[in-house]
Design a protein around this motif. Structure first.
Motif, mmCIF file in Angstrom:
data_model
loop_
_atom_site.group_PDB
_atom_site.id
_atom_site.type_symbol
_atom_site.label_atom_id
_atom_site.label_comp_id
_atom_site.label_asym_id
_atom_site.label_seq_id
_atom_site.Cartn_x
_atom_site.Cartn_y
_atom_site.Cartn_z
ATOM 1 N N PRO A 265 0.795 -1.237 0.000
ATOM 2 C CA PRO A 265 0.000 0.000 0.000
ATOM 3 C C PRO A 265 0.822 1.280 0.000
ATOM 4 O O PRO A 265 0.328 2.329 -0.420
ATOM 5 N N HIS A 266 2.075 1.197 0.445
ATOM 6 C CA HIS A 266 2.918 2.391 0.480
ATOM 7 C C HIS A 266 3.445 2.759 -0.898
ATOM 8 O O HIS A 266 3.935 3.873 -1.104
ATOM 9 N N LYS A 267 3.339 1.830 -1.864
ATOM 10 C CA LYS A 267 3.793 2.107 -3.220
ATOM 11 C C LYS A 267 2.615 2.559 -4.078
ATOM 12 O O LYS A 267 1.557 1.923 -4.057
ATOM 13 N N PRO A 268 2.767 3.645 -4.837
ATOM 14 C CA PRO A 268 1.645 4.141 -5.655
ATOM 15 C C PRO A 268 1.309 3.255 -6.840
ATOM 16 O O PRO A 268 0.295 3.465 -7.504
ATOM 17 N N GLY A 269 2.124 2.264 -7.123
ATOM 18 C CA GLY A 269 1.876 1.358 -8.240
ATOM 19 C C GLY A 269 3.082 0.478 -8.459
ATOM 20 O O GLY A 269 4.057 0.520 -7.703
ATOM 21 N N LYS A 270 3.040 -0.299 -9.527
ATOM 22 C CA LYS A 270 4.117 -1.241 -9.826
ATOM 23 C C LYS A 270 5.006 -0.758 -10.965
ATOM 24 O O LYS A 270 6.228 -0.934 -10.933
ATOM 25 N N LEU A 271 4.403 -0.171 -11.990
ATOM 26 C CA LEU A 271 5.156 0.207 -13.186
ATOM 27 C C LEU A 271 5.933 1.500 -12.970
ATOM 28 O O LEU A 271 5.557 2.352 -12.151
ATOM 29 N N ARG A 272 7.014 1.663 -13.719
ATOM 30 C CA ARG A 272 7.872 2.844 -13.565
ATOM 31 C C ARG A 272 7.353 3.994 -14.423
ATOM 32 O O ARG A 272 7.079 3.824 -15.607
ATOM 33 N N LEU A 273 7.229 5.145 -13.782
ATOM 34 C CA LEU A 273 6.710 6.327 -14.478
ATOM 35 C C LEU A 273 7.596 6.724 -15.643
ATOM 36 O O LEU A 273 7.112 6.960 -16.758
ATOM 37 N N MET A 274 8.911 6.794 -15.420
ATOM 38 C CA MET A 274 9.818 7.368 -16.414
ATOM 39 C C MET A 274 10.140 6.418 -17.568
ATOM 40 O O MET A 274 10.376 6.859 -18.696
ATOM 41 N N TYR A 275 10.168 5.114 -17.276
ATOM 42 C CA TYR A 275 10.636 4.150 -18.272
ATOM 43 C C TYR A 275 9.503 3.406 -18.971
ATOM 44 O O TYR A 275 9.715 2.840 -20.045
ATOM 45 N N GLU A 276 8.331 3.369 -18.353
ATOM 46 C CA GLU A 276 7.214 2.600 -18.905
ATOM 47 C C GLU A 276 5.959 3.457 -19.074
ATOM 48 O O GLU A 276 5.422 3.571 -20.175
ATOM 49 N N ALA A 277 5.469 4.045 -17.988
ATOM 50 C CA ALA A 277 4.184 4.738 -18.032
ATOM 51 C C ALA A 277 4.204 5.982 -18.920
ATOM 52 O O ALA A 277 3.288 6.190 -19.721
ATOM 53 N N ASN A 278 5.234 6.815 -18.797
ATOM 54 C CA ASN A 278 5.276 8.038 -19.605
ATOM 55 C C ASN A 278 5.370 7.762 -21.106
ATOM 56 O O ASN A 278 4.575 8.299 -21.876
ATOM 57 N N PRO A 279 6.342 6.963 -21.559
ATOM 58 C CA PRO A 279 6.400 6.728 -23.005
ATOM 59 C C PRO A 279 5.145 6.046 -23.552
ATOM 60 O O PRO A 279 4.652 6.411 -24.631
ATOM 61 N N MET A 280 4.591 5.072 -22.828
ATOM 62 C CA MET A 280 3.380 4.402 -23.300
ATOM 63 C C MET A 280 2.184 5.354 -23.295
ATOM 64 O O MET A 280 1.333 5.314 -24.196
#
Length: 330
Positions: A265-280
């Motif tokens: 619960p302390h993590k906002p998610g699993k995927l990485r913002l800079m390497y996965e979420a932003n480009p996709m």
């Protein structure tokens, strides 16, 4: 007429302007390296590249042999680009300065979906390109901590039955297919568009008991089919390789979800913002879709850490907007 990747970069225009030479140089280096990496992935067990490397990355995850090889190949393939100021990888704790004198910054996940390597399921490389805000100063980590709106290019290469490259430069999405007979990426799809509505969703159902109520509500409505609130039947898909799941969304629509859950619960998610979420998210938005973490559009998030994680829901616009609405109600 189909054209090779280099010819496309030289002749294409982005919102009426030609693609800068430095950006062309960097994109060509990434594409050339991924074409070579495609061969390594295809050889797999034949050359002893399957299995664990016996090491962990900066997030403490077990690295596969091909994770390490892909990371090294990409660094080697781009570090000679004069247009490049620095690079950052999901596999490295800190960004790396290069000898180039340019102002482009490259971020990449060298081999997304690496848990699928040994079972011959599609995996891929995801990349994002930013511009250094002050090219006169030495490179530092903070140079990379920009929102997704600052991306000048993003894309992925998926290594599957065909090796496909998806690319956006902020003016739509195009796709290329690797022609192995000539070793070149050839343009095969113009102006990729994601249908605004869909009957297909992708999520790991085994985590259902851990989801937040908005995600659970959305999926339960999909599962209820024609007899439920949505009044239509949905299909579910889950490859467990983001690059392959998003490639399907870009190819035929749908929604992909890797949301926050209660396991950590302390993590906002699993995927990485800079390497996965932003480009996709950049690719999906440019194809007419949307991407959210539930509270706001992913591309609007201001990163505070190079390896920041995030909840991801992206794809067909109507479905993502419904998910965001459910989150706002909760």
């Amino acid at each position: 007429m189909n054209s090779h990747f280099k010819h496309y970069l030289k002749t294409a225009s982005i919102k009426g302007a030609s693609i800068p030479d430095g950006l062309q140089e960097l994109l060509l280096a990434v594409a050339h390296t991924c074409a070579g990496l495609s061969h390594e992935v295809a050889q797999g067990a034949l050359i002893g590249l399957l299995g664990s490397a016996g090491t962990g990355n900066v997030q403490g995850e077990v690295q596969q042999k091909l994770d390490v090889i892909a990371n090294d190949l990409l660094i080697e393939g781009v570090q000679g680009c004069q247009s490049l100021a620095g690079l950052a990888s999901e596999e490295m704790e800190l960004p790396m300065a290069v000898q180039g004198t340019g102002d482009y910054l490259l971020l990449f996940d060298p081999l997304d979906g690496s848990s699928n390597i040994d079972v011959n399921v599609s995996i891929g490389t995801i990349f994002s390109i930013l511009k250094k805000q002050d090219p006169t100063k030495p490179m530092q980590t903070s140079d990379f901590l920009l929102s997704g709106r600052h991306q000048v290019a993003a894309g992925y290469v998926v290594y599957g039955p065909q090796t496909s490259l998806a690319l956006t430069l902020g003016d739509g999405v195009v796709m290329f297919t690797l022609d192995r007979t000539i070793g070149e990426f050839v343009l095969t799809r113009h102006a990729v568009e994601i249908a605004s509505a869909t009957k297909e969703f992708a999520i790991n159902m085994s985590n259902m008991r851990h989801w937040s109520s908005p995600v659970r509500r959305y999926v339960e409505e999909c599962l209820a089919g024609v007899s439920g609130a949505r009044e239509k039947d949905f299909n579910m898909r889950w490859i467990a390789s983001m690059v392959a799941d998003v490639h399907r969304v870009l190819s035929r629509g749908g929604v992909f979800m890797y949301p926050w859950d209660q396991r950590e619960p302390h993590k906002p998610g699993k995927l990485r913002l800079m390497y996965e979420a932003n480009p996709m998210s950049f690719l999906v938005e440019q194809a007419g879709g949307a991407a959210t973490n539930g509270d706001q559009l992913i591309m609007d998030l201001i990163p505070t850490d190079l390896h920041e994680r995030v909840s991801v829901m992206l794809g067909s616009k109507e479905e993502v907007e419904r998910l965001q609405h459910y989150h706002s109600q909760a």
